[in-house]
Design a protein around this motif. Structure first.
Motif, PDB file in Angstrom:
ATOM      1  N   VAL A 235       0.837  -1.206   0.000  1.00 31.88           N
ATOM      2  CA  VAL A 235       0.000   0.000   0.000  1.00 31.88           C
ATOM      3  C   VAL A 235       0.869   1.252   0.000  1.00 31.88           C
ATOM      4  O   VAL A 235       0.581   2.222  -0.718  1.00 31.88           O
ATOM      5  CB  VAL A 235      -0.957  -0.010   1.210  1.00 31.88           C
ATOM      6  N   LEU A 236       1.940   1.241   0.777  1.00 31.50           N
ATOM      7  CA  LEU A 236       2.852   2.393   0.793  1.00 31.50           C
ATOM      8  C   LEU A 236       3.479   2.619  -0.575  1.00 31.50           C
ATOM      9  O   LEU A 236       3.607   3.762  -1.034  1.00 31.50           O
ATOM     10  CB  LEU A 236       3.942   2.181   1.845  1.00 31.50           C
ATOM     11  N   LEU A 237       3.866   1.538  -1.237  1.00 34.45           N
ATOM     12  CA  LEU A 237       4.439   1.657  -2.578  1.00 34.45           C
ATOM     13  C   LEU A 237       3.423   2.243  -3.546  1.00 34.45           C
ATOM     14  O   LEU A 237       3.762   3.106  -4.379  1.00 34.45           O
ATOM     15  CB  LEU A 237       4.914   0.285  -3.066  1.00 34.45           C
ATOM     16  N   ALA A 238       2.189   1.799  -3.453  1.00 36.83           N
ATOM     17  CA  ALA A 238       1.131   2.339  -4.318  1.00 36.83           C
ATOM     18  C   ALA A 238       0.938   3.832  -4.075  1.00 36.83           C
ATOM     19  O   ALA A 238       0.749   4.606  -5.021  1.00 36.83           O
ATOM     20  CB  ALA A 238      -0.174   1.586  -4.071  1.00 36.83           C
ATOM     21  N   LEU A 239       1.010   4.249  -2.817  1.00 34.19           N
ATOM     22  CA  LEU A 239       0.843   5.670  -2.489  1.00 34.19           C
ATOM     23  C   LEU A 239       2.000   6.497  -3.042  1.00 34.19           C
ATOM     24  O   LEU A 239       1.797   7.593  -3.574  1.00 34.19           O
ATOM     25  CB  LEU A 239       0.730   5.846  -0.981  1.00 34.19           C
ATOM     26  N   VAL A 240       3.226   5.983  -2.921  1.00 37.11           N
ATOM     27  CA  VAL A 240       4.392   6.703  -3.442  1.00 37.11           C
ATOM     28  C   VAL A 240       4.289   6.846  -4.958  1.00 37.11           C
ATOM     29  O   VAL A 240       4.542   7.922  -5.512  1.00 37.11           O
ATOM     30  CB  VAL A 240       5.688   5.976  -3.046  1.00 37.11           C
ATOM     31  N   LEU A 241       3.912   5.771  -5.636  1.00 39.73           N
ATOM     32  CA  LEU A 241       3.779   5.821  -7.091  1.00 39.73           C
ATOM     33  C   LEU A 241       2.647   6.757  -7.510  1.00 39.73           C
ATOM     34  O   LEU A 241       2.800   7.568  -8.433  1.00 39.73           O
ATOM     35  CB  LEU A 241       3.529   4.420  -7.641  1.00 39.73           C
ATOM     36  N   GLY A 242       1.536   6.641  -6.845  1.00 40.96           N
ATOM     37  CA  GLY A 242       0.367   7.409  -7.250  1.00 40.96           C
ATOM     38  C   GLY A 242       0.432   8.880  -6.896  1.00 40.96           C
ATOM     39  O   GLY A 242      -0.148   9.715  -7.592  1.00 40.96           O
ATOM     40  N   PHE A 243       1.156   9.205  -5.823  1.00 38.73           N
ATOM     41  CA  PHE A 243       1.195  10.586  -5.350  1.00 38.73           C
ATOM     42  C   PHE A 243       2.633  11.112  -5.292  1.00 38.73           C
ATOM     43  O   PHE A 243       2.965  11.945  -4.447  1.00 38.73           O
ATOM     44  CB  PHE A 243       0.542  10.682  -3.970  1.00 38.73           C
ATOM     45  N   HIS A 244       3.473  10.653  -6.229  1.00 41.09           N
ATOM     46  CA  HIS A 244       4.871  11.088  -6.226  1.00 41.09           C
ATOM     47  C   HIS A 244       4.993  12.601  -6.400  1.00 41.09           C
ATOM     48  O   HIS A 244       5.930  13.221  -5.885  1.00 41.09           O
ATOM     49  CB  HIS A 244       5.648  10.365  -7.330  1.00 41.09           C
ATOM     50  N   ALA A 245       4.056  13.210  -7.120  1.00 34.64           N
ATOM     51  CA  ALA A 245       4.117  14.657  -7.341  1.00 34.64           C
ATOM     52  C   ALA A 245       3.866  15.444  -6.057  1.00 34.64           C
ATOM     53  O   ALA A 245       4.173  16.643  -6.002  1.00 34.64           O
ATOM     54  CB  ALA A 245       3.112  15.070  -8.407  1.00 34.64           C
TER      55      ALA A 245
ATOM     56  N   LEU B 196       5.422  -9.712  -4.324  1.00 37.26           N
ATOM     57  CA  LEU B 196       4.614 -10.863  -4.729  1.00 37.26           C
ATOM     58  C   LEU B 196       5.178 -12.149  -4.149  1.00 37.26           C
ATOM     59  O   LEU B 196       4.426 -12.998  -3.625  1.00 37.26           O
ATOM     60  CB  LEU B 196       4.563 -10.945  -6.255  1.00 37.26           C
ATOM     61  N   ALA B 197       6.502 -12.312  -4.203  1.00 41.82           N
ATOM     62  CA  ALA B 197       7.125 -13.522  -3.656  1.00 41.82           C
ATOM     63  C   ALA B 197       6.893 -13.622  -2.148  1.00 41.82           C
ATOM     64  O   ALA B 197       6.615 -14.712  -1.621  1.00 41.82           O
ATOM     65  CB  ALA B 197       8.619 -13.516  -3.975  1.00 41.82           C
TER      66      ALA B 197
ATOM     67  N   PHE C 294      14.165   8.383 -10.894  1.00 42.70           N
ATOM     68  CA  PHE C 294      14.300   6.930 -10.997  1.00 42.70           C
ATOM     69  C   PHE C 294      12.975   6.214 -10.720  1.00 42.70           C
ATOM     70  O   PHE C 294      12.959   5.040 -10.354  1.00 42.70           O
ATOM     71  CB  PHE C 294      15.380   6.429 -10.028  1.00 42.70           C
ATOM     72  N   LEU C 295      11.866   6.903 -10.914  1.00 44.46           N
ATOM     73  CA  LEU C 295      10.552   6.377 -10.554  1.00 44.46           C
ATOM     74  C   LEU C 295      10.235   5.018 -11.186  1.00 44.46           C
ATOM     75  O   LEU C 295       9.681   4.143 -10.503  1.00 44.46           O
ATOM     76  CB  LEU C 295       9.477   7.402 -10.932  1.00 44.46           C
ATOM     77  N   PRO C 296      10.536   4.775 -12.463  1.00 40.08           N
ATOM     78  CA  PRO C 296      10.180   3.462 -13.034  1.00 40.08           C
ATOM     79  C   PRO C 296      10.814   2.284 -12.310  1.00 40.08           C
ATOM     80  O   PRO C 296      10.247   1.188 -12.293  1.00 40.08           O
ATOM     81  CB  PRO C 296      10.702   3.558 -14.472  1.00 40.08           C
ATOM     82  N   TRP C 297      11.989   2.527 -11.694  1.00 42.85           N
ATOM     83  CA  TRP C 297      12.689   1.431 -11.029  1.00 42.85           C
ATOM     84  C   TRP C 297      11.973   0.943  -9.778  1.00 42.85           C
ATOM     85  O   TRP C 297      12.291  -0.141  -9.270  1.00 42.85           O
ATOM     86  CB  TRP C 297      14.113   1.862 -10.688  1.00 42.85           C
ATOM     87  N   LEU C 298      11.012   1.694  -9.263  1.00 42.39           N
ATOM     88  CA  LEU C 298      10.239   1.204  -8.118  1.00 42.39           C
ATOM     89  C   LEU C 298       9.457  -0.049  -8.476  1.00 42.39           C
ATOM     90  O   LEU C 298       9.051  -0.810  -7.599  1.00 42.39           O
ATOM     91  CB  LEU C 298       9.286   2.292  -7.621  1.00 42.39           C
ATOM     92  N   GLY C 299       9.264  -0.274  -9.781  1.00 44.75           N
ATOM     93  CA  GLY C 299       8.575  -1.488 -10.216  1.00 44.75           C
ATOM     94  C   GLY C 299       9.317  -2.756  -9.835  1.00 44.75           C
ATOM     95  O   GLY C 299       8.718  -3.839  -9.779  1.00 44.75           O
TER      96      GLY C 299
ATOM     97  N   LEU D 230      -1.589  -6.032  -5.748  1.00 39.75           N
ATOM     98  CA  LEU D 230      -2.236  -5.599  -6.989  1.00 39.75           C
ATOM     99  C   LEU D 230      -2.319  -4.080  -7.092  1.00 39.75           C
ATOM    100  O   LEU D 230      -2.301  -3.529  -8.196  1.00 39.75           O
ATOM    101  CB  LEU D 230      -3.647  -6.197  -7.077  1.00 39.75           C
ATOM    102  N   LEU D 231      -2.412  -3.404  -5.955  1.00 34.91           N
ATOM    103  CA  LEU D 231      -2.558  -1.941  -5.974  1.00 34.91           C
ATOM    104  C   LEU D 231      -1.360  -1.248  -6.635  1.00 34.91           C
ATOM    105  O   LEU D 231      -1.523  -0.515  -7.610  1.00 34.91           O
ATOM    106  CB  LEU D 231      -2.777  -1.409  -4.557  1.00 34.91           C
ATOM    107  N   PRO D 232      -0.116  -1.449  -6.139  1.00 40.37           N
ATOM    108  CA  PRO D 232       1.008  -0.785  -6.809  1.00 40.37           C
ATOM    109  C   PRO D 232       1.233  -1.302  -8.223  1.00 40.37           C
ATOM    110  O   PRO D 232       1.729  -0.564  -9.087  1.00 40.37           O
ATOM    111  CB  PRO D 232       2.196  -1.089  -5.896  1.00 40.37           C
ATOM    112  N   ALA D 233       0.875  -2.567  -8.472  1.00 41.87           N
ATOM    113  CA  ALA D 233       1.035  -3.107  -9.826  1.00 41.87           C
ATOM    114  C   ALA D 233       0.163  -2.350 -10.820  1.00 41.87           C
ATOM    115  O   ALA D 233       0.601  -2.005 -11.932  1.00 41.87           O
ATOM    116  CB  ALA D 233       0.707  -4.597  -9.846  1.00 41.87           C
ATOM    117  N   VAL D 234      -1.059  -2.066 -10.426  1.00 42.36           N
ATOM    118  CA  VAL D 234      -1.985  -1.331 -11.300  1.00 42.36           C
ATOM    119  C   VAL D 234      -1.503   0.106 -11.492  1.00 42.36           C
ATOM    120  O   VAL D 234      -1.530   0.650 -12.606  1.00 42.36           O
ATOM    121  CB  VAL D 234      -3.411  -1.360 -10.715  1.00 42.36           C
ATOM    122  N   VAL D 235      -1.044   0.747 -10.399  1.00 46.04           N
ATOM    123  CA  VAL D 235      -0.582   2.135 -10.503  1.00 46.04           C
ATOM    124  C   VAL D 235       0.659   2.209 -11.394  1.00 46.04           C
ATOM    125  O   VAL D 235       0.774   3.093 -12.249  1.00 46.04           O
ATOM    126  CB  VAL D 235      -0.290   2.716  -9.104  1.00 46.04           C
ATOM    127  N   TRP D 236       1.602   1.292 -11.200  1.00 47.93           N
ATOM    128  CA  TRP D 236       2.822   1.288 -12.014  1.00 47.93           C
ATOM    129  C   TRP D 236       2.483   1.074 -13.487  1.00 47.93           C
ATOM    130  O   TRP D 236       3.033   1.751 -14.364  1.00 47.93           O
ATOM    131  CB  TRP D 236       3.776   0.204 -11.533  1.00 47.93           C
TER     132      TRP D 236
END
Length: 341
Positions: A48-58, A86-87, A74-79, A102-108
């Motif tokens: 969830v934190l990763l999804a928030l960082v990706l979605g609200f990086h601005a 997942l592992a 380097f934002l794409p590398w968060l993927g 699934l949340l950060p996966a969808v945002v990325w």
């Protein structure tokens, strides 16, 4: 003495697993660990934190060490965190953690998924190329071969060290009869060049200029720029203040350009995700974002991690292809794009 009425009663109540009811109970026993809400909550929280960082990086502030701009570079590398999460979710056998991943996966995918497909639409009317050839280029002859074999009609070069302009001028003269060098940046063209003027990007010496190139289809305002470098250090964080001032100055000059069709090429020391390049990126279109294939990373040449070498346009110029060239003696890779006028 009371005896069990049957083997089933002795073993416990309920049908054996071979019967439908028994198979359902066995399935439920297997699923119980996955459905335990307390399992995998750490993994779910990280997702969830990763999804928030990706979605609200601005919205991440730049007030401390320009953290927001550093992250966006380097934002794409968060993927890369996605397969790890997942592992861990599978290892913990947690349905909650799997759903959270699934949340950060969808945002990325929403941010960068479009870059993974080839968006080129064929050959354009002309090809342009930009390359930071590096003051400490270890193989200028190889760089000249790369440039001459590129098929580009317009070539912008940055970081031309003392004496290098003459070397590249001689080496490119046969294919590019028109050229201009201002400070440490230059432009070589198969088409006539006129109307050259230095652009003051507030650093005290010349690293940007504007020229008018007359293509067979019509006039084109071409800006060549090498914005100040950025630094990452423990004391000052992501030091990019001078780069940001220069980006604003360059953006103002481009906004005031009287020719409709404008092309900007150069080492901008920033990605299109970096908010600090907004004075430029808000009014111009990235050739690679519109017509490239993949992320188009150009620096460092040995293992590219970011696209800081840019080709941008506005005024109806249509990019039809964008690509990164092979490594040469520079620490950057050249990038090229085809345009339809």
């Amino acid at each position: 003495m009371v005896q069990a009425d049957s083997p089933a009663a002795a073993a416990g109540s309920g049908p054996p697993e071979s019967e439908p009811g028994g198979r359902l109970r066995a399935l439920r026993r297997r699923l119980d660990p996955w459905l335990e809400p307390r399992r995998g909550w750490i993994v779910a929280t990280l997702a969830v934190l990763l999804a928030l960082v990706l979605g609200f990086h601005a919205d991440i502030p730049n007030t401390v060490g320009n953290l927001g701009s550093l992250l966006e570079t380097f934002l794409p590398w968060l993927g890369l965190a996605l397969p790890v999460l997942l592992a861990l979710a599978l290892w913990r056998r947690s349905a909650v953690a799997l759903a959270a991943v699934l949340l950060p996966a969808v945002v990325w995918a929403n941010l960068f998924g479009g870059l993974l497909t080839d968006k080129s639409t064929g050959k354009g009317d002309f090809t342009v190329l930009t390359h930071n050839v590096a003051a400490a280029n270890s193989d200028p002859a190889g760089t000249l071969r790369l440039l001459n074999d590129s098929g580009a009609q317009i070539v912008a070069l940055e970081e031309l060290a003392s004496g290098a302009a003459q070397t590249y001028g001689k080496g490119l003269a046969a294919k590019y009869p028109f050229h201009v060098v201002e400070g440490t940046v230059g432009l070589w063209s198969s088409y006539p060049i006129q109307g050259v003027s230095v652009v003051d990007i507030k650093i005290g010496w010349t690293r940007a200029f504007r020229a008018e190139v007359t293509t067979p289809k019509g006039p084109l305002a071409v800006y060549v720029a090498h914005l100040p470098s950025v630094r990452v250090n423990f004391d000052g964080g992501f030091t990019a203040g001078q780069r940001d001032v220069s980006a604003q100055a360059l953006g103002d000059a481009i906004e005031a350009e009287p020719i409709k069709k404008v092309l900007l090429m150069g080492d901008l020391n920033g990605t299109m995700n970096d908010r600090s390049l907004a004075p430029i990126s808000a009014q111009m279109r990235s050739a690679h974002g519109a017509a490239g294939d993949g992320f188009g990373f150009s620096w460092p040449a040995a293992f590219p991690m970011a696209r800081i070498d840019q080709i941008l346009s506005k005024g109806g110029l249509k990019p039809t292809d964008s690509r990164v060239l092979a490594a040469d003696g520079s620490d950057h890779r050249a990038v090229a794009a085809d345009y339809r006028y």
